[in-house]
Design an enzyme around this catalytic site. Structure first.
Site, PDB file in Angstrom:
ATOM      1  CB  CYS A 129     -15.548   9.203   7.055  1.00  0.00           C
ATOM      2  SG  CYS A 129     -16.597   9.203   8.530  1.00  0.00           S
TER       3      CYS A 129
ATOM      4  CG  HIS B 213      -3.754  -6.487   0.042  1.00  0.00           C
ATOM      5  ND1 HIS B 213      -2.747  -7.238   0.627  1.00  0.00           N
ATOM      6  CD2 HIS B 213      -4.641  -7.386  -0.468  1.00  0.00           C
ATOM      7  CE1 HIS B 213      -3.035  -8.534   0.480  1.00  0.00           C
ATOM      8  NE2 HIS B 213      -4.175  -8.648  -0.186  1.00  0.00           N
TER       9      HIS B 213
ATOM     10  CG  ASN C 267      10.871 -14.908  -0.931  1.00  0.00           C
ATOM     11  OD1 ASN C 267      11.567 -14.625   0.030  1.00  0.00           O
ATOM     12  ND2 ASN C 267       9.550 -14.842  -0.898  1.00  0.00           N
TER      13      ASN C 267
ATOM     14  CB  VAL D 155      -0.929  -0.008   1.256  1.00  0.00           C
ATOM     15  CG1 VAL D 155      -1.872  -1.190   1.220  1.00  0.00           C
ATOM     16  CG2 VAL D 155      -0.109  -0.005   2.554  1.00  0.00           C
ATOM     17  CG  ASP D 156       5.079   0.519  -0.559  1.00  0.00           C
ATOM     18  OD1 ASP D 156       5.731  -0.433  -0.091  1.00  0.00           O
ATOM     19  OD2 ASP D 156       4.831   0.637  -1.779  1.00  0.00           O
TER      20      ASP D 156
ATOM     21  N   GLY E   1       8.950 -11.216  -3.458  1.00  0.00           N
ATOM     22  CA  GLY E   1       8.888 -10.688  -2.093  1.00  0.00           C
ATOM     23  C   GLY E   1       7.560 -10.892  -1.406  1.00  0.00           C
TER      24      GLY E   1
ATOM     25  CB  CYS F 164     -20.303  10.726   6.876  1.00  0.00           C
ATOM     26  SG  CYS F 164     -18.695  11.511   6.634  1.00  0.00           S
TER      27      CYS F 164
ATOM     28  CB  SER G 271       5.081 -15.116   3.051  1.00  0.00           C
ATOM     29  OG  SER G 271       3.814 -14.493   3.303  1.00  0.00           O
TER      30      SER G 271
HETATM   31  N1  APR Z   1      14.162  -9.658  -1.320  1.00  0.00           N
HETATM   32  C1  APR Z   1      13.305 -10.659  -1.659  1.00  0.00           C
HETATM   33  N2  APR Z   1      12.370 -11.158  -0.806  1.00  0.00           N
HETATM   34  C2  APR Z   1      12.312 -10.624   0.431  1.00  0.00           C
HETATM   35  C3  APR Z   1      13.165  -9.570   0.861  1.00  0.00           C
HETATM   36  C4  APR Z   1      14.119  -9.091  -0.082  1.00  0.00           C
HETATM   37  N3  APR Z   1      14.974  -8.100   0.230  1.00  0.00           N
HETATM   38  N4  APR Z   1      12.857  -9.267   2.156  1.00  0.00           N
HETATM   39  C5  APR Z   1      11.848 -10.082   2.516  1.00  0.00           C
HETATM   40  N5  APR Z   1      11.521 -10.904   1.495  1.00  0.00           N
HETATM   41  C6  APR Z   1      10.468 -11.919   1.448  1.00  0.00           C
HETATM   42  C7  APR Z   1      10.341 -12.757   2.705  1.00  0.00           C
HETATM   43  O1  APR Z   1      11.204 -13.896   2.622  1.00  0.00           O
HETATM   44  C8  APR Z   1       8.859 -13.164   2.644  1.00  0.00           C
HETATM   45  O2  APR Z   1       8.691 -14.358   1.869  1.00  0.00           O
HETATM   46  O3  APR Z   1       9.244 -11.222   1.332  1.00  0.00           O
HETATM   47  C9  APR Z   1       8.200 -12.005   1.909  1.00  0.00           C
HETATM   48  C10 APR Z   1       7.379 -11.114   2.811  1.00  0.00           C
HETATM   49  O4  APR Z   1       6.291 -11.885   3.267  1.00  0.00           O
HETATM   50  P1  APR Z   1       5.205 -11.188   4.240  1.00  0.00           P
HETATM   51  O5  APR Z   1       5.913 -10.465   5.316  1.00  0.00           O
HETATM   52  O6  APR Z   1       4.209 -12.252   4.581  1.00  0.00           O
HETATM   53  O7  APR Z   1       4.524 -10.072   3.315  1.00  0.00           O
HETATM   54  P2  APR Z   1       3.430 -10.303   2.209  1.00  0.00           P
HETATM   55  O8  APR Z   1       3.599 -11.616   1.526  1.00  0.00           O
HETATM   56  O9  APR Z   1       3.409  -9.084   1.358  1.00  0.00           O
HETATM   57  O10 APR Z   1       2.078 -10.332   3.082  1.00  0.00           O
HETATM   58  C11 APR Z   1       0.862 -10.408   2.358  1.00  0.00           C
HETATM   59  O11 APR Z   1      -0.334 -10.085   4.419  1.00  0.00           O
HETATM   60  O12 APR Z   1      -0.556  -9.026   6.420  1.00  0.00           O
HETATM   61  C12 APR Z   1      -1.024  -9.055   5.136  1.00  0.00           C
HETATM   62  O13 APR Z   1      -1.989  -7.283   3.963  1.00  0.00           O
HETATM   63  C13 APR Z   1      -0.755  -7.759   4.413  1.00  0.00           C
HETATM   64  O14 APR Z   1      -0.278  -7.429   2.065  1.00  0.00           O
HETATM   65  C14 APR Z   1       0.101  -8.152   3.231  1.00  0.00           C
HETATM   66  C15 APR Z   1      -0.188  -9.632   3.084  1.00  0.00           C
END
Ligand code: APR
Length: 250
Positions: free
Chosen positions: A128, A120, A215, A104-105, A189, A131, A191
């Site tokens: 709000c 997301h 990843n 969301v950045d 990037g 309203c 999970s």
């Molecule tokens: N390069 C590549 N991969 C990376 C790096 C990097 N520098 N740093 C972290 N990662 C990987 C981690 O290994 C992990 O697999 O990015 C992944 C981040 O996973 P999460 O923290 O679970 O984030 P995300 O998959 O975006 O979460 C999905 O969960 O909480 C909700 O809404 C939130 O959009 C989010 C959603």
């Protein structure tokens, strides 16, 4: 081993008629925004049930704004990194159709990506729940957070999708159109822990696409869905891929 996977990704990008990307928080970690589930992730500090569920926001908005304010503080300072910029370059070269992001950045847009599907939502708009009024977050300073609705004084909520909320209709439709019509998806990037976003690579695969992960480590997709994984920080691996694509085009 990585060179082999990187070469494979370069060839797949050239072979593909349509390439899309699914990104998660991992692509923004090196811009200073923590991810959620890694060691120092946001969920190691804030329980998502208490801070990231829409029912929690409705019950205790002030409490949830403590976490939101911390996130906003990091987002306003964050700049796109070489991974965001590499994807924007791929799109500029006509080799990337869209970025479907769970983030969301806004860093993909800041890096120059034009077709970004915010699956997301976005932190940039505040709504709000009482309203329906909407405001740009840029209208508020960090000190004015949590912001009250100028109309009815209720605490505003960022248009980010909390657990328990539906994916924005238009983003959902666009993402699924892209997923069903691509022949390569780069999963960067994430999970792949959260549905329905985590379904996108599976669906692409079912429609005949190649799935390549980028990843730091394997995920639940790696041995079940992905054709291969490029292990390493995306701020290194993505620029490497883009440089090789550029060189091969010349
Ligand atoms: N390069 C590549 N991969 C990376 C790096 C990097 N520098 N740093 C972290 N990662 C990987 C981690 O290994 C992990 O697999 O990015 C992944 C981040 O996973 P999460 O923290 O679970 O984030 P995300 O998959 O975006 O979460 C999905 O969960 O909480 C909700 O809404 C939130 O959009 C989010 C959603």
């Amino acid at each position: 081993m990585q060179e082999g996977a990187i070469n494979r990704a370069v060839q797949d990008i050239f072979k593909a008629k349509k390439t899309i990307v699914l990104t998660g928080a991992g692509i923004s970690v090196e811009s200073g925004i923590p991810d959620f589930r890694s060691e120092q992730g946001l969920w190691s500090k804030y329980d998502p049930e208490e801070y990231a569920h829409i029912d929690a926001f409705r019950a205790q908005p002030e409490k949830v704004w403590v976490m939101l304010k911390e996130m906003m503080g990091l987002i306003v300072k964050a700049k796109p990194n070489p991974a965001h910029r590499g994807l924007a370059l791929l799109e500029e070269m006509g080799l990337l159709s869209s970025v479907i992001t769970q983030n969301v950045d806004g860093l993909h847009q800041d890096a120059g990506s034009k077709k970004v599907i915010e699956f997301h939502g976005t932190h940039r708009i505040l709504s709000c729940l009482n309203c329906g009024l909407k405001r740009e977050i840029s209208m508020f300073s960090l000190q004015q957070l949590p912001p009250k609705c100028p109309n009815c004084k209720t605490l505003l909520k960022p248009d980010v999708i909390f657990f328990g909320e539906p994916i924005p209709k238009e983003a959902y439709a666009m993402a699924y159109y892209e997923t069903q019509s691509c022949d390569l998806v780069l999963v960067i990037g994430t999970s792949a822990a959260v549905l329905p976003a985590a379904d996108i690579p599976r669906l692409a695969k079912a429609y005949g696409a190649t799935v390549a992960e980028i990843n730091l480590e394997e995920t639940s997709l790696t041995r079940q869905v992905s054709d291969y994984i490029i292990l390493g920080p995306c701020t290194t691996t993505i620029p490497e891929i883009v440089e090789m694509v550029k060189a091969q085009r010349e």
